[in-house]
Motif scaffolding. Structure first.
Motif, PDB file in Angstrom:
ATOM      1  N   ARG A  89     -28.686   5.399 -96.289  1.00 52.43           N
ATOM      2  CA  ARG A  89     -28.144   6.432 -96.926  1.00 52.43           C
ATOM      3  C   ARG A  89     -29.203   8.033 -96.434  1.00 52.43           C
ATOM      4  N   ALA A  90     -30.236   7.921 -96.133  1.00 49.94           N
ATOM      5  CA  ALA A  90     -30.341   8.921 -95.277  1.00 49.94           C
ATOM      6  C   ALA A  90     -29.754   9.515 -94.383  1.00 49.94           C
ATOM      7  N   THR A  91     -29.483   8.358 -93.492  1.00 51.62           N
ATOM      8  CA  THR A  91     -29.225   8.460 -92.330  1.00 51.62           C
ATOM      9  C   THR A  91     -27.881   9.310 -92.260  1.00 51.62           C
ATOM     10  N   ARG A  92     -27.082   8.560 -92.943  1.00 48.20           N
ATOM     11  CA  ARG A  92     -25.898   8.917 -93.226  1.00 48.20           C
ATOM     12  C   ARG A  92     -25.747  10.806 -94.109  1.00 48.20           C
ATOM     13  N   TRP A  93     -26.532  10.994 -95.405  1.00 44.28           N
ATOM     14  CA  TRP A  93     -27.096  12.336 -95.159  1.00 44.28           C
ATOM     15  C   TRP A  93     -26.889  13.584 -93.524  1.00 44.28           C
ATOM     16  N   LEU A  94     -27.785  12.564 -92.883  1.00 42.28           N
ATOM     17  CA  LEU A  94     -28.216  13.321 -91.841  1.00 42.28           C
ATOM     18  C   LEU A  94     -26.836  13.702 -91.019  1.00 42.28           C
ATOM     19  N   TYR A  95     -25.805  12.862 -91.044  1.00 44.38           N
ATOM     20  CA  TYR A  95     -25.466  12.908 -89.868  1.00 44.38           C
ATOM     21  C   TYR A  95     -24.121  13.709 -90.492  1.00 44.38           C
ATOM     22  N   ASN A  96     -23.831  13.430 -92.197  1.00 35.08           N
ATOM     23  CA  ASN A  96     -22.228  13.869 -92.287  1.00 35.08           C
ATOM     24  C   ASN A  96     -22.977  15.064 -93.282  1.00 35.08           C
ATOM     25  N   ARG A  97     -23.901  15.760 -93.250  1.00 32.67           N
ATOM     26  CA  ARG A  97     -24.386  16.140 -94.768  1.00 32.67           C
ATOM     27  C   ARG A  97     -25.160  17.265 -94.136  1.00 32.67           C
ATOM     28  N   ALA A  98     -26.027  17.881 -93.228  1.00 33.09           N
ATOM     29  CA  ALA A  98     -27.218  18.434 -92.429  1.00 33.09           C
ATOM     30  C   ALA A  98     -26.517  18.698 -91.523  1.00 33.09           C
ATOM     31  N   SER A  99     -25.870  17.326 -90.677  1.00 32.93           N
ATOM     32  CA  SER A  99     -25.437  18.058 -89.219  1.00 32.93           C
ATOM     33  C   SER A  99     -23.762  18.717 -89.665  1.00 32.93           C
ATOM     34  N   ALA A 100     -24.132  19.672 -89.311  1.00 33.52           N
ATOM     35  CA  ALA A 100     -22.739  20.427 -88.305  1.00 33.52           C
ATOM     36  C   ALA A 100     -21.815  20.293 -87.839  1.00 33.52           C
ATOM     37  N   ALA A 101     -22.721  19.836 -87.282  1.00 32.64           N
ATOM     38  CA  ALA A 101     -21.619  19.015 -86.016  1.00 32.64           C
ATOM     39  C   ALA A 101     -21.767  18.200 -84.995  1.00 32.64           C
ATOM     40  N   PRO A 102     -21.801  17.174 -85.365  1.00 30.31           N
ATOM     41  CA  PRO A 102     -22.978  15.869 -84.478  1.00 30.31           C
ATOM     42  C   PRO A 102     -22.184  16.071 -83.395  1.00 30.31           C
ATOM     43  N   VAL A 103     -22.593  15.263 -82.021  1.00 27.62           N
ATOM     44  CA  VAL A 103     -22.167  15.797 -80.882  1.00 27.62           C
ATOM     45  C   VAL A 103     -22.976  14.610 -80.175  1.00 27.62           C
ATOM     46  N   THR A 104     -21.906  13.876 -79.148  1.00 27.55           N
ATOM     47  CA  THR A 104     -22.904  12.882 -78.800  1.00 27.55           C
ATOM     48  C   THR A 104     -22.262  12.705 -77.318  1.00 27.55           C
ATOM     49  N   THR A 105     -22.942  12.264 -76.448  1.00 25.61           N
ATOM     50  CA  THR A 105     -23.186  12.510 -75.025  1.00 25.61           C
ATOM     51  C   THR A 105     -21.928  11.308 -74.129  1.00 25.61           C
ATOM     52  N   GLY A 106     -21.153  10.950 -75.448  1.00 25.18           N
ATOM     53  CA  GLY A 106     -20.389  10.337 -74.643  1.00 25.18           C
ATOM     54  C   GLY A 106     -19.174   9.892 -75.687  1.00 25.18           C
ATOM     55  N   GLU A 107     -18.095   9.261 -75.263  1.00 26.92           N
ATOM     56  CA  GLU A 107     -17.107   8.529 -76.281  1.00 26.92           C
ATOM     57  C   GLU A 107     -17.404   7.481 -76.752  1.00 26.92           C
ATOM     58  N   LYS A 108     -17.834   6.278 -76.488  1.00 24.79           N
ATOM     59  CA  LYS A 108     -18.561   5.368 -76.559  1.00 24.79           C
ATOM     60  C   LYS A 108     -19.515   5.922 -78.243  1.00 24.79           C
ATOM     61  N   LEU A 109     -19.763   6.207 -77.858  1.00 28.84           N
ATOM     62  CA  LEU A 109     -21.167   6.599 -78.157  1.00 28.84           C
ATOM     63  C   LEU A 109     -20.327   7.505 -80.120  1.00 28.84           C
ATOM     64  N   ARG A 110     -19.660   8.305 -79.908  1.00 24.43           N
ATOM     65  CA  ARG A 110     -18.567   9.079 -80.685  1.00 24.43           C
ATOM     66  C   ARG A 110     -17.880   7.570 -81.733  1.00 24.43           C
ATOM     67  N   LEU A 111     -17.788   6.802 -81.185  1.00 21.38           N
ATOM     68  CA  LEU A 111     -16.704   5.962 -81.807  1.00 21.38           C
ATOM     69  C   LEU A 111     -17.597   4.866 -82.324  1.00 21.38           C
ATOM     70  N   GLU A 112     -18.938   4.717 -82.026  1.00 17.71           N
ATOM     71  CA  GLU A 112     -20.076   3.363 -82.823  1.00 17.71           C
ATOM     72  C   GLU A 112     -20.796   4.647 -83.807  1.00 17.71           C
ATOM     73  N   LEU A 113     -20.883   5.755 -83.967  1.00 17.84           N
ATOM     74  CA  LEU A 113     -20.814   6.786 -84.869  1.00 17.84           C
ATOM     75  C   LEU A 113     -19.565   6.501 -85.774  1.00 17.84           C
ATOM     76  N   ILE A 114     -18.604   6.785 -85.926  1.00 21.43           N
ATOM     77  CA  ILE A 114     -17.252   6.407 -86.826  1.00 21.43           C
ATOM     78  C   ILE A 114     -17.144   5.380 -87.494  1.00 21.43           C
ATOM     79  N   GLU A 115     -17.044   4.051 -86.502  1.00 25.62           N
ATOM     80  CA  GLU A 115     -16.912   3.328 -86.639  1.00 25.62           C
ATOM     81  C   GLU A 115     -17.781   2.343 -87.547  1.00 25.62           C
ATOM     82  N   ALA A 116     -18.602   2.808 -86.325  1.00 25.99           N
ATOM     83  CA  ALA A 116     -19.810   1.407 -87.351  1.00 25.99           C
ATOM     84  C   ALA A 116     -20.666   1.718 -88.258  1.00 25.99           C
ATOM     85  N   ASN A 117     -21.215   3.015 -88.087  1.00 25.60           N
ATOM     86  CA  ASN A 117     -22.154   4.108 -89.227  1.00 25.60           C
ATOM     87  C   ASN A 117     -21.103   4.610 -90.299  1.00 25.60           C
TER      88      ASN A 117
END
Length: 187
Positions: A89-117
């Motif tokens: 729950r805390a990590t979901r808060w960090l990415y979904n609420r506390a971060s205005a704009a999460p950024v990844t350095t690659g498309e695979k990382l972006r998809l992993e945050l969306i699909e896996a998390n």
């Protein structure tokens, strides 16, 4: 203007200062209450338009310091590595609420945050890091090999931050085309 917040003992702190960046000594090498208090003071004293973080520790320090602010500083959480991200729950808060704009350095990382998390409350952007390979292609490869003392055969190297989860210590067998020393190899 770009500024850097890091522990004074960190090499990047001295190097950024030498390059003319304004630097702030903030003890955020580890997740501690002292680091959180220092980050709160820094955010209260300075008027940043945005804060870009690059590790778990600095991301948490800024996110938690923002909780106590009437007007939080927008946090851009940049993720560089492919190590698994906690699904708590805390990590979901960090990415979904506390971060205005999460950024990844690659498309695979972006998809992993969306699909896996399941981080879907804010758009996650991919801004690949990299340098055009032609920037490092020698004009005279044979001469470059001689100057560097490299053998005439194919040489494969790696430039990376060594992390245990990247598997650098494992040697694998070359693929069939590499074993044949094919002139073009797509492995």
């Amino acid at each position: 203007m770009l500024e850097l917040a890091a522990p004074a003992a960190a090499r990047i702190h001295a190097e950024a200062g030498a390059l003319g960046f304004r630097t702030h000594d903030v003890p955020i090498g580890r997740k501690t209450f002292a680091g959180l208090a220092a980050m709160r003071r820094l955010l209260a004293r300075e008027h940043f338009d945005v804060v870009n973080t690059h590790s778990s520790t600095d991301s948490w320090m800024v996110a938690l310091a923002n909780v106590f602010r009437s007007k939080p500083v927008p946090l851009v959480r940049t993720r560089h590595i492919s190590a698994p991200v906690s699904r708590n729950r805390a990590t979901r808060w960090l990415y979904n609420r506390a971060s205005a704009a999460p950024v990844t350095t690659g498309e695979k990382l972006r998809l992993e945050l969306i699909e896996a998390n399941g981080f879907t409350d804010v758009p996650i952007r991919s801004i690949p890091t990299g340098i055009p390979p032609e920037r490092f292609a020698p004009a005279h490869p044979v001469q470059a090999r001689v100057e560097l003392g490299l053998p005439a055969r194919t040489t494969i190297g790696i430039l990376a931050t060594l992390r245990s989860w990247k598997g650098h210590r494992y040697r694998s067998r070359p693929s069939a085309c590499c074993a044949r020393r094919a002139t073009t190899c797509n492995c």
